[in-house]
Write a protein that holds these residues in place. Structure first.
Motif, short mmCIF file in Angstrom:
data_model
loop_
_atom_site.label_atom_id
_atom_site.label_comp_id
_atom_site.label_asym_id
_atom_site.label_seq_id
_atom_site.Cartn_x
_atom_site.Cartn_y
_atom_site.Cartn_z
N PRO A 1 54.64 5.64 41.19
CA PRO A 1 54.40 6.60 40.10
C PRO A 1 53.22 7.51 40.41
CG PRO A 1 54.73 4.37 39.25
CD PRO A 1 54.61 4.25 40.73
N LEU A 2 53.36 8.78 40.06
CA LEU A 2 52.28 9.74 40.27
C LEU A 2 51.11 9.43 39.34
CD1 LEU A 2 54.29 13.08 40.48
CD2 LEU A 2 53.01 12.03 42.33
N PRO A 3 49.88 9.40 39.86
CA PRO A 3 48.71 9.21 38.98
C PRO A 3 48.57 10.39 38.02
CG PRO A 3 48.14 8.90 41.31
CD PRO A 3 49.51 9.49 41.27
N GLU A 4 47.88 10.14 36.92
CA GLU A 4 47.71 11.19 35.90
C GLU A 4 47.06 12.45 36.48
OE1 GLU A 4 47.43 8.00 35.25
OE2 GLU A 4 49.13 7.94 33.88
N ALA A 5 46.10 12.27 37.40
CA ALA A 5 45.41 13.44 37.98
C ALA A 5 46.37 14.31 38.78
CB ALA A 5 44.26 12.97 38.87
N GLY B 1 43.48 11.59 26.60
CA GLY B 1 44.08 12.82 26.09
C GLY B 1 44.18 13.91 27.14
N ALA B 2 44.66 15.06 26.70
CA ALA B 2 44.90 16.19 27.61
C ALA B 2 43.59 16.88 27.97
CB ALA B 2 45.86 17.18 26.96
N GLY B 3 43.53 17.41 29.19
CA GLY B 3 42.35 18.14 29.66
C GLY B 3 42.48 19.64 29.49
N LEU B 4 41.65 20.35 30.23
CA LEU B 4 41.57 21.81 30.10
C LEU B 4 42.88 22.50 30.49
CD1 LEU B 4 39.99 24.48 29.70
CD2 LEU B 4 39.18 24.23 32.07
N ARG B 5 43.57 21.96 31.51
CA ARG B 5 44.80 22.62 31.95
C ARG B 5 45.85 22.69 30.83
NH1 ARG B 5 44.18 19.89 37.13
NH2 ARG B 5 43.69 21.41 38.75
N ALA B 6 45.80 21.76 29.89
CA ALA B 6 46.78 21.77 28.81
C ALA B 6 46.69 23.06 28.00
CB ALA B 6 46.58 20.56 27.91
N SER B 7 45.50 23.40 27.55
CA SER B 7 45.35 24.64 26.77
C SER B 7 45.59 25.87 27.63
CB SER B 7 43.97 24.69 26.11
OG SER B 7 42.95 24.37 27.02
N GLN B 8 45.19 25.82 28.91
CA GLN B 8 45.45 26.95 29.81
C GLN B 8 46.95 27.20 29.94
OE1 GLN B 8 43.36 25.49 33.28
NE2 GLN B 8 41.67 26.91 32.97
N TYR B 9 47.72 26.13 30.14
CA TYR B 9 49.15 26.30 30.35
C TYR B 9 49.89 26.63 29.05
CZ TYR B 9 49.08 24.83 35.24
OH TYR B 9 48.87 24.77 36.60
N MET B 10 49.40 26.16 27.91
CA MET B 10 50.01 26.58 26.65
C MET B 10 49.84 28.08 26.44
SD MET B 10 49.53 23.63 23.71
CE MET B 10 47.97 22.92 24.22
N VAL B 11 48.67 28.60 26.79
CA VAL B 11 48.41 30.04 26.63
C VAL B 11 49.20 30.85 27.66
CG1 VAL B 11 46.64 31.82 26.92
CG2 VAL B 11 46.17 29.80 25.53
N LEU B 12 49.16 30.42 28.92
CA LEU B 12 49.88 31.16 29.97
C LEU B 12 51.39 31.12 29.72
CD1 LEU B 12 49.58 32.75 32.59
CD2 LEU B 12 49.75 30.59 33.85
N GLY B 13 51.90 29.94 29.36
CA GLY B 13 53.31 29.84 29.04
C GLY B 13 53.68 30.65 27.81
N HIS C 1 53.06 14.89 29.79
CA HIS C 1 52.57 14.11 30.93
C HIS C 1 51.04 14.09 31.00
CE1 HIS C 1 52.87 18.29 32.00
NE2 HIS C 1 52.31 18.13 33.18
N ARG C 2 50.39 14.63 29.97
CA ARG C 2 48.93 14.67 29.98
C ARG C 2 48.31 13.75 28.94
NH1 ARG C 2 50.35 20.07 31.50
NH2 ARG C 2 49.29 20.57 33.47
N VAL C 3 49.11 13.22 28.04
CA VAL C 3 48.61 12.30 27.01
C VAL C 3 49.11 10.90 27.34
CG1 VAL C 3 48.63 11.72 24.56
CG2 VAL C 3 48.56 14.13 25.26
N LEU C 4 48.20 9.98 27.53
CA LEU C 4 48.54 8.61 27.93
C LEU C 4 48.42 7.70 26.72
CD1 LEU C 4 49.25 6.76 30.31
CD2 LEU C 4 46.79 6.41 30.66
N ILE C 5 49.56 7.21 26.23
CA ILE C 5 49.53 6.30 25.08
C ILE C 5 49.27 4.87 25.55
CG2 ILE C 5 51.01 7.75 23.65
CD1 ILE C 5 53.36 5.95 24.35
#
Length: 336
Positions: free
Chosen positions: A173-177, A265-277, A305-309
């Motif tokens: 499995p791919l690590p979260e990073a 929880g989600a990091g900085l890339r989450a908000s970046q990709y929501m805006v870019l998308g 894939h950025r939020v780990l429950i």
């Protein structure tokens, strides 16, 4: 940055092209792929924004066909790499070999399958971390290095990786990073009964019509620049940032369900990709600005894939998508 008149006209033309092509893109892909409208929209948004995607779904749901069809739509060179436990980094990036000529021996770099515009990394979790890392480095840097020499990849360059969620034996499995490098995690589900009937009819009769390319690689490179110039209000940016921040457990988070169910929880890339998308989606719908709805529409593939429950959430039958649904209900547009 000051735009010249020529640049302005080029970008205005690109916006009009995208506005007029939305229906045509769907019609072309429908020649070979039945249903999956939401999946197709998310893939097109990622391509227009220049992002890589992870596709998760059971076998036999046309993931490979969908990506190959997408490459034909944009007239891109396509390569499929089947990831296996014995695959080595050089098998995908390429390697140097010794060549004998009449006068001398020289080392020559032989390019691997990664030297294409659109890569399908099939079952990426079935290959060891060393090979996964080589692919992810190429995704980030857009070049590979062999014997100290850097070799640039063709532009535009996309990686679409697939994972099978029902067989985890013998996988890596791919690590979260590393998952964080993918713009979207797109869930490919089963078709409705009507769509499945249509798919069975289409695939068991005559050959399908060929897909007509609507754009070229140079067009996509131009679209990437145009997407980044789409204006967005600060309130909409703050909305995306608040959604990502609300997914992070901690004493400052007032959402009890996040503190109870989320490990990370989600990091900085989450908000970046929501805006870019969101910018790409706005152009796709013929708008010159990003709305709150654009952010909400992309929250699931960005955060999935950025939020780990944690184990408590799993024991209570809570999925990551359930959690994101509650986040979108809890985070208000106004921030109040």
């Amino acid at each position: 940055m000051i735009l010249t008149m020529q640049t302005y006209e080029s970008e205005r033309e690109a916006v009009e092209q995208l506005k007029e092509a939305r229906q045509r893109m769907g019609a072309e892909l429908a020649k070979v792929v039945i249903g999956q409208e939401e999946v197709i929209e998310q893939l097109i948004v990622a391509v227009l924004a220049g992002g890589h995607c992870l596709l998760t779904g059971a076998p036999g749901l046309a993931k490979t066909l969908l990506i190959k069809s997408l490459s034909q739509l944009f007239h891109l060179k396509f390569q499929r790499i089947q990831f296996t436990p014995d695959l080595m980094p050089a098998d995908i990036t390429g390697t140097e070999i010794l060549q004998q000529t009449d006068h001398e021996r020289t080392m020559t770099f032989v390019r691997g399958p990664i030297f294409a515009n659109m890569i399908l990394a099939d079952e990426i979790n079935r290959t060891p971390p060393k090979t996964q890392a080589a692919l992810l480095e190429a995704m980030q840097e857009h070049h590979v290095t062999a014997a100290g020499i850097s070799h640039a990849l063709s532009e535009p360059f996309f990686v679409f990786a697939t994972q099978n969620p029902i067989e985890m034996e013998g996988t890596y499995p791919l690590p979260e990073a590393q998952l964080d490098r993918f713009m979207f995690n797109i869930w490919v589900g089963y078709l409705s009964e009507d769509d499945e009937v249509a798919a069975v009819r289409q695939t068991t009769t005559t050959d399908t019509e060929p897909i007509e390319p609507l754009f070229a690689g140079d067009d996509l490179v131009r679209f990437h620049s145009v997407v980044r110039r789409v204006p967005i209000a600060e309130d909409v940016v703050r909305y995306a940032v608040r959604i990502a921040a609300a997914s992070r457990p901690g004493p400052d988070n007032p959402l009890d369900f996040v503190n109870e169910w989320v490990t990370w929880g989600a990091g900085l890339r989450a908000s970046q990709y929501m805006v870019l998308g969101g910018k790409a989606r706005a152009l796709l719908y013929g708008r010159a600005h990003v709305t709150f709805e654009d952010i909400r529409a992309l929250a699931h593939p960005v955060l999935r894939h950025r939020v780990l429950i944690n184990y408590r959430a799993e024991a209570e039958g809570v999925t990551t998508d359930n959690l994101i649904d509650r986040l979108l209900k809890s985070v208000k547009e106004s921030g109040k």
